[in-house]
Design an enzyme around this catalytic site. Sequence first.
Site, PDB file in Angstrom:
ATOM      1  N   ARG A  46      21.507  97.723  82.500  1.00  0.00           N
ATOM      2  CA  ARG A  46      22.128  96.918  81.374  1.00  0.00           C
ATOM      3  C   ARG A  46      23.232  97.876  80.747  1.00  0.00           C
ATOM      4  O   ARG A  46      22.605  99.351  80.266  1.00  0.00           O
ATOM      5  CB  ARG A  46      20.995  96.856  80.521  1.00  0.00           C
ATOM      6  CG  ARG A  46      21.341  96.418  78.896  1.00  0.00           C
ATOM      7  CD  ARG A  46      20.123  95.776  78.272  1.00  0.00           C
ATOM      8  NE  ARG A  46      20.547  95.267  77.012  1.00  0.00           N
ATOM      9  CZ  ARG A  46      20.664  95.824  75.798  1.00  0.00           C
ATOM     10  NH1 ARG A  46      20.610  97.265  75.752  1.00  0.00           N
ATOM     11  NH2 ARG A  46      20.868  95.272  74.774  1.00  0.00           N
ATOM     12  N   LYS A  48      22.517 105.543  75.036  1.00  0.00           N
ATOM     13  CA  LYS A  48      21.462 105.746  74.071  1.00  0.00           C
ATOM     14  C   LYS A  48      21.245 107.260  73.544  1.00  0.00           C
ATOM     15  O   LYS A  48      22.060 108.169  74.269  1.00  0.00           O
ATOM     16  CB  LYS A  48      20.053 105.337  74.830  1.00  0.00           C
ATOM     17  CG  LYS A  48      20.176 103.915  74.666  1.00  0.00           C
ATOM     18  CD  LYS A  48      18.994 103.302  75.225  1.00  0.00           C
ATOM     19  CE  LYS A  48      18.599 101.641  75.069  1.00  0.00           C
ATOM     20  NZ  LYS A  48      17.494 101.234  75.595  1.00  0.00           N
TER      21      LYS A  48
HETATM   22  C1  8Y4 Z   1      23.941 102.695  71.279  1.00  0.00           C
HETATM   23  C2  8Y4 Z   1      24.181 101.762  71.921  1.00  0.00           C
HETATM   24  C3  8Y4 Z   1      22.771 103.530  71.131  1.00  0.00           C
HETATM   25  C4  8Y4 Z   1      22.872 100.965  72.031  1.00  0.00           C
HETATM   26  C5  8Y4 Z   1      21.758 102.754  71.377  1.00  0.00           C
HETATM   27  C6  8Y4 Z   1      21.779 101.566  71.735  1.00  0.00           C
HETATM   28  C7  8Y4 Z   1      17.266  97.520  75.946  1.00  0.00           C
HETATM   29  C8  8Y4 Z   1      17.016  96.075  75.595  1.00  0.00           C
HETATM   30  C9  8Y4 Z   1      18.173  97.119  73.781  1.00  0.00           C
HETATM   31  C10 8Y4 Z   1      16.982  98.012  77.206  1.00  0.00           C
HETATM   32  C11 8Y4 Z   1      16.246  95.824  77.613  1.00  0.00           C
HETATM   33  C12 8Y4 Z   1      20.208  99.823  72.583  1.00  0.00           C
HETATM   34  C13 8Y4 Z   1      18.069  94.638  73.701  1.00  0.00           C
HETATM   35  C14 8Y4 Z   1      19.037  99.179  72.129  1.00  0.00           C
HETATM   36  N1  8Y4 Z   1      17.685  98.216  74.738  1.00  0.00           N
HETATM   37  N2  8Y4 Z   1      16.562  95.291  76.511  1.00  0.00           N
HETATM   38  N3  8Y4 Z   1      17.844  95.909  74.158  1.00  0.00           N
HETATM   39  N4  8Y4 Z   1      15.973  97.017  77.725  1.00  0.00           N
HETATM   40  N5  8Y4 Z   1      15.770  94.891  78.704  1.00  0.00           N
HETATM   41  N6  8Y4 Z   1      20.527 100.790  71.705  1.00  0.00           N
HETATM   42  O1  8Y4 Z   1      16.585  99.223  77.462  1.00  0.00           O
HETATM   43  O2  8Y4 Z   1      20.972  99.109  73.589  1.00  0.00           O
HETATM   44  S1  8Y4 Z   1      18.845  97.344  72.417  1.00  0.00           S
END
Ligand code: 8Y4
Length: 274
Positions: free
Chosen positions: A256, A222
């Site tokens: 996660r 992130k």
């Molecule tokens: C690069 C890759 C940059 C991914 C940003 C991202 C969470 C979640 C997401 C979390 C739970 C993400 C569906 C966002 N984040 N579910 N989901 N907790 N429970 N961004 O932190 O991965 S999506």
Amino acid sequence: MTTITVNNKTLDLSVPQVMGILNVTPDSFSDGGHYTHIDAALAQAQQMLADGATILDIGGESTRPGAEAVSEEVELERVIPLIQAIRQHSDCWISVDTSKAAVMTAAIAAGADLINDVCALQNQGCLEAVAASHLPVCLMHMQGSPRTMQLNPEYGDVVVDVKAFFQSRIEACISAGIERDRIILDPGFGFGKTLEQNYQMLARMTEFADLELPILSGTSRKSMIGNLLNRNIDERLAGSLATAIIAAQNGASIIRVHDVKETVDALAVLAAAQ
Ligand code: 8Y4
């Protein structure tokens, strides 16, 4: 010992478990070839399980900052066939990342074991959809909506405010008939928080312990890592591992991640030092 049992499976949350993020190809096209997007996702799923993931998180909607919403139909056609396919090949824990009641209900029928809702069951019909099942649910905190959440996050004290949100959603769940022991909490890294607020939550995650519920932590790749280190998305592994270890040390029981193998190794090192 904290465990969650559903569909004849038990997850031991007294040791941190790794949830692998499964990519769902945005396009639900099939080129008529032998290797479809379902096959690709299945291969990725098998690899993550071999690498030590115990849960796979499957989502059909992008929740990146600024992302456009996806229709129920599109989400269903991305997510349901994949859940069915994984369920045919494995009895692993399948988590569905959705905020729509109809997708929750269809995913449960297709064999999902856990509902992961970044909107914490606040959308129409979601409390009822989960209450009608026996499944555990992850309630994530977000300030604002994915489109606007990073514009101007404001808190009194981010940890205190997120904790108050958890209390209120736990009460809403219990009123709707979702038992307390089915609830997992998630502070929602990157969802309406500044860099400083994200790191404060990571440092003070122990303060959620008195709610006595399992904590899920999602920091993998992130912006809180990218912006701190000035790294592109494909250069965030070391930072992601550091946050995973800090989260586990501060009480998170589900991590996660995109990089399952590396995270499992890092957690094994942490376990050896306990
Ligand atoms: C690069 C890759 C940059 C991914 C940003 C991202 C969470 C979640 C997401 C979390 C739970 C993400 C569906 C966002 N984040 N579910 N989901 N907790 N429970 N961004 O932190 O991965 S999506």
